[in-house]
Scaffold this motif. Sequence first.
Motif, PDB file in Angstrom:
ATOM      1  N   GLU A 518     -17.555 -38.345 118.798  1.00  0.00           N
ATOM      2  CA  GLU A 518     -16.487 -37.585 118.635  1.00  0.00           C
ATOM      3  C   GLU A 518     -16.348 -36.910 117.321  1.00  0.00           C
ATOM      4  N   VAL A 568      -8.502 -43.699 118.214  1.00  0.00           N
ATOM      5  CA  VAL A 568      -9.284 -42.393 118.288  1.00  0.00           C
ATOM      6  C   VAL A 568     -10.855 -43.197 117.956  1.00  0.00           C
ATOM      7  N   ALA A 570     -14.552 -42.501 116.531  1.00  0.00           N
ATOM      8  CA  ALA A 570     -15.274 -41.036 115.914  1.00  0.00           C
ATOM      9  C   ALA A 570     -16.401 -41.653 115.102  1.00  0.00           C
ATOM     10  N   SER A 602     -10.802 -43.271 123.843  1.00  0.00           N
ATOM     11  CA  SER A 602     -10.366 -42.520 122.605  1.00  0.00           C
ATOM     12  C   SER A 602      -9.480 -41.372 123.092  1.00  0.00           C
ATOM     13  N   MET A 605      -9.841 -36.464 119.228  1.00  0.00           N
ATOM     14  CA  MET A 605     -11.161 -36.100 118.402  1.00  0.00           C
ATOM     15  C   MET A 605     -11.127 -35.786 117.014  1.00  0.00           C
TER      16      MET A 605
END
Length: 631
Positions: A518, A568, A570, A602, A605
Amino acid sequence: MSKNSFYVTTPIYYVNDRPHIGHAYTTVAADVLARFHRLEGEEVFFLTGTDEHGKKVEQAAQEQQLNAVELANNQVIEFKNLWSALSISNDAFIRTTEERHARAVRELWRRVAGKGEIYLGEYEDWYCTPCETYWTQMQLKDGRCPDCGRPVEKLKEASYFFRLSRYQEKLLQFYKENPHFIQPESRRNEVIRFVESGLRDLSISRAGFHWGIPVPENPKHVVYVWFDALANYLTAIGFPKDSQKVNKFWPADIHLVGKDILRFHAIYWPAFLMAAGLPLPKKIFAHGWWTVEGQKMSKSLRNVVNPLDLVARYGTDVTRYFLLREVPFGLDGDYSEKAIRERNNSDLANNLGNLVQRTLTLAQRNFPEGILKKGEPAESEQKIQSQGEAVLRQLRQDLSEVAFHKALIGIWGWVDSLNRYIDQIQPWFLAKDPNQRVRLETVLYTLLESLRFIAVTLFPFMPGAAQRLWKQLGVSQSIDTARWSELRWGELPEKLAWPDKLENLFPRMEAPMEEKEEVAVVSQNSQIELSDFKKVELRTVKVLAAKRVPEADKLLELRVDAGEERTVVAGIATSYSPENLVGKTIVIVSNLKPRKLKGIESQGMVLAVGEAPNVKVLTVDGEVPPGTRVK
Ligand code: ME8
């Protein structure tokens, strides 16, 4: 005065194993040098081949229930297939089992023996078969081979010796007088230290087995595989019979080798040649070692990278580009699928590919006849031209110093400038205004001429892509007849024969879903409508907590305040530790469909720039409430 010939060699590879990415690396590097020197107008002799004698090959053949010749024949086919798949332009392929090679080895032996530098003695020491090297008790590391760490065996036998000990001072003197003989510098220092620590006479025959070239005065012995193998560089240019060819190409301009076999090339080989009264090669360049996903390549780890798989997946040009761009030549490097894909997507597809696509679309649409005049270049065009000419000069310098990565970085600096030039000039607006037709022509001429230059500069690295680029440009001549010295700005053919269809020369490659991370890499070049942009909801969020995702060394799981709390995931763990993110206000795409990564959903992004391990997340200058829309 420089002679007008260039002789470049790769190691001759053992036939006990299949070719892998390491063999491909040296051979591609040698190919780039060969192609570069042909563009310089020199007569090039580019040699590669196979090393087919010695205990190691004999053992491998036995394991496969073949005789050594059969094994070698099979492997030679594998190597030749690979070289053809990688567009290797070698002028010769030598096998040490050829009769012409046995003749050359015998002659070299006789010359060295004739100088009194070979004597018969007895040998007792520790032998490492995989390295085909003897070690003293002192040199062993924990009772094992100091080079490869494998077990050694005690061997005692009558053996011919080369008086290497007599060459210590001569070699040191030679290194001093020829400071560029061994490269890179750090390796040169290692060799000097090794020689300074003292040289023992070297056993150069074996009586214990027979798979080799018989010693001229005593056929009970075979010539030591390294004395045999190194002589290949002379055999291939017709030594001893073809003195004309030998004089033309010897001494070799450069032996390219991996760091594993530098000692043989930088110590033994020069000493043999000194003893035989022959000139020494001009340069030995030892490049670094490739690992795979951080690990040593080995059959037992099942991680040996077959270059044919890379060619099948990524194509010849991308594979070649990756090998030479990814790692400064001389240093160690690491291969991963992700690394090659990222190189392709960022350098080739996004950057160069975009430049080509934008230029050719506009040129072919607005000048369908293919006739464009240089016109009156303004300052911006003159700048592009002088940058191009400077890149060309620097590239020739870099390649003469074997700095492939530097040469490529130089070309891409120009590609960046060209993309910026297009962004500034916005030729698509010029195309809409009939009064600007002449200006548009000058701009497109500048871009096309730049692409013609770029095609030639890329040719040694990516011969197929460079030729295709020329074709797309409508230049009918074949690119391999191009010469640096004849490449002059302003000589774009008067009429370009546009191809029927524009081909995307550098397509993007998508990562398999499970590998996608991401991280949004901001690309500067593609154009979208405002309405497209508005579809994307970018919002500021505050990082409340962060932790690593188990078994995913690149992923972090972030708990963020986006007006409401969200999770999220990443791909930034190579660049940030979790604690450094907490409290930061960063930007996410907040209306992306949720996706699962390593089992974690998630919900957005993270925006970031750069490549691992230098990813930087986008932050906000000052305080804003969490969840604020970015416009
Ligand atoms: O040594 N990374 O043959 P060889 C980078 N027959 N390069 C690598 C590599 C890696 N992981 N693995 C191999 C021999 N290479 C002798 C040579 S020459 C007169 C005789 C490359 O089949 C690198 O060039 O073991 C290294 O020097 C060579 O393959 C060793 O090939």
